[in-house]
Design a protein around this motif. Structure first.
Motif, PDB file in Angstrom:
ATOM      1  N   ASP A 197      36.233  11.033  24.159  1.00 16.18           N
ATOM      2  CA  ASP A 197      37.205  12.132  24.172  1.00 16.18           C
ATOM      3  C   ASP A 197      38.287  11.853  23.133  1.00 16.18           C
ATOM      4  OD1 ASP A 197      35.905  13.438  26.254  1.00 16.18           O
ATOM      5  OD2 ASP A 197      37.039  12.351  27.798  1.00 16.18           O
ATOM      6  N   ILE A 198      38.659  12.872  22.369  1.00 16.16           N
ATOM      7  CA  ILE A 198      39.685  12.730  21.338  1.00 16.16           C
ATOM      8  C   ILE A 198      40.862  13.638  21.680  1.00 16.16           C
ATOM      9  CG2 ILE A 198      40.233  12.893  18.896  1.00 16.16           C
ATOM     10  CD1 ILE A 198      37.250  12.671  18.299  1.00 16.16           C
ATOM     11  N   ASP A 199      42.024  13.053  21.801  1.00 15.94           N
ATOM     12  CA  ASP A 199      43.252  13.797  22.056  1.00 15.94           C
ATOM     13  C   ASP A 199      44.160  13.647  20.835  1.00 15.94           C
ATOM     14  OD1 ASP A 199      45.098  15.355  23.302  1.00 15.94           O
ATOM     15  OD2 ASP A 199      45.620  13.914  24.861  1.00 15.94           O
ATOM     16  N   HIS A 200      45.153  14.537  20.713  1.00 16.78           N
ATOM     17  CA  HIS A 200      46.003  14.547  19.531  1.00 16.78           C
ATOM     18  C   HIS A 200      47.483  14.630  19.904  1.00 16.78           C
ATOM     19  CE1 HIS A 200      42.549  15.320  16.874  1.00 16.78           C
ATOM     20  NE2 HIS A 200      42.104  16.074  17.859  1.00 16.78           N
ATOM     21  N   ALA A 201      48.312  14.120  19.013  1.00 12.36           N
ATOM     22  CA  ALA A 201      49.764  14.299  19.093  1.00 12.36           C
ATOM     23  C   ALA A 201      50.286  14.336  17.663  1.00 12.36           C
ATOM     24  CB  ALA A 201      50.423  13.158  19.867  1.00 12.36           C
ATOM     25  N   LYS A 202      51.225  15.239  17.401  1.00 10.70           N
ATOM     26  CA  LYS A 202      51.765  15.364  16.044  1.00 10.70           C
ATOM     27  C   LYS A 202      52.968  14.470  15.813  1.00 10.70           C
ATOM     28  CE  LYS A 202      50.256  19.903  14.495  1.00 10.70           C
ATOM     29  NZ  LYS A 202      50.696  21.183  13.881  1.00 10.70           N
ATOM     30  N   PHE A 203      53.597  14.008  16.911  1.00  8.46           N
ATOM     31  CA  PHE A 203      54.796  13.198  16.774  1.00  8.46           C
ATOM     32  C   PHE A 203      54.749  12.021  17.732  1.00  8.46           C
ATOM     33  CE2 PHE A 203      55.853  17.576  15.635  1.00  8.46           C
ATOM     34  CZ  PHE A 203      56.275  17.381  14.320  1.00  8.46           C
TER      35      PHE A 203
END
Length: 221
Positions: free
Chosen positions: A29-35
């Protein structure tokens, strides 16, 4: 192999390309955050939910989102989350290629991997993840050549004090006198000149002003 990965990157095109490549190569599973602050919150929540991430992939620098965040860089993010989750594997994904910083990330920050951003870096990340999952440190080939060919220089308290004096606008002659007054050694003008030249050579600084700017940029001051 990893089950849950968090990618911290503020450029959408890089996120999309990296996600596509990793999605084709792995089934985690791949999750993201921009900051960084958002990433830290996600990691905390995942721990509370007993569904922790087991790999963090992060850039080092992020553009301001108009709000003053607590965590300003990927380096600070790694330090922050390691306090919460010491066994979290980490890979830096960045354009930073200065030997001094790379040695710091590997020896002090103890990252598990370092991938230099470039034309084929998404594919290289696949190899990096495989190596890190197997317990091996992965560093981009170009980075390793840079580290091995650069001279080793230990930055000590004397160097830090010297850089501070230069940043405050003192000349080499003035620094020599100030060090003599304060009992800091070596304090001779020739010693000051040699040490400054050594620092300029190592950091590839054009002049003392550039040297001070690089030192600030590297977080030495």
């Amino acid at each position: 192999m990893f089950k849950k990965v968090l990618v911290v990157e503020d450029i959408d095109s890089i996120n999309i390309g990296l996600t596509k490549t990793l999605g084709e190569a792995f089934d985690f599973d791949i999750d993201h955050a921009k900051f960084c602050d958002k990433a830290s919150l996600k990691i905390t929540k995942a721990l509370l939910d007993k569904e922790p991430y087991d790999l963090l992939i992060t850039d080092l620098s992020f553009k301001s989102n108009g709000r003053e965040g607590k965590i300003q860089s990927g380096e600070d993010l790694i330090r922050e989350v390691r306090a919460k989750q010491p066994k979290l594997k980490t890979i830096i994904y960045s354009i930073e290629d200065r030997p001094f910083k790379l040695k710091e990330f590997i020896t002090d920050l103890k990252v598990d991997g370092y991938v230099l951003k470039g034309r084929n870096s998404s594919r290289e990340m696949v190899e990096a993840i495989k190596e890190v999952a197997a317990g091996t440190l992965y560093v981009s080939q170009d980075i390793m050549q840079s580290i091995h060919t650069s001279p080793t220089l230990e930055i000590d308290d004397f160097d830090l004090e010297l850089l501070k004096e230069l940043a405050d606008g003192y000349s080499q002659q003035e620094i020599s006198k100030r060090f003599q007054t304060r009992g800091i050694t070596p304090a001779s003008l020739s010693s000051i000149e040699k040490r400054i030249n050594r620092l300029k050579d190592y950091f590839m600084a054009r002049n003392t002003t550039h040297l001070v700017a690089l030192a600030k940029d590297m977080g030495l001051m």
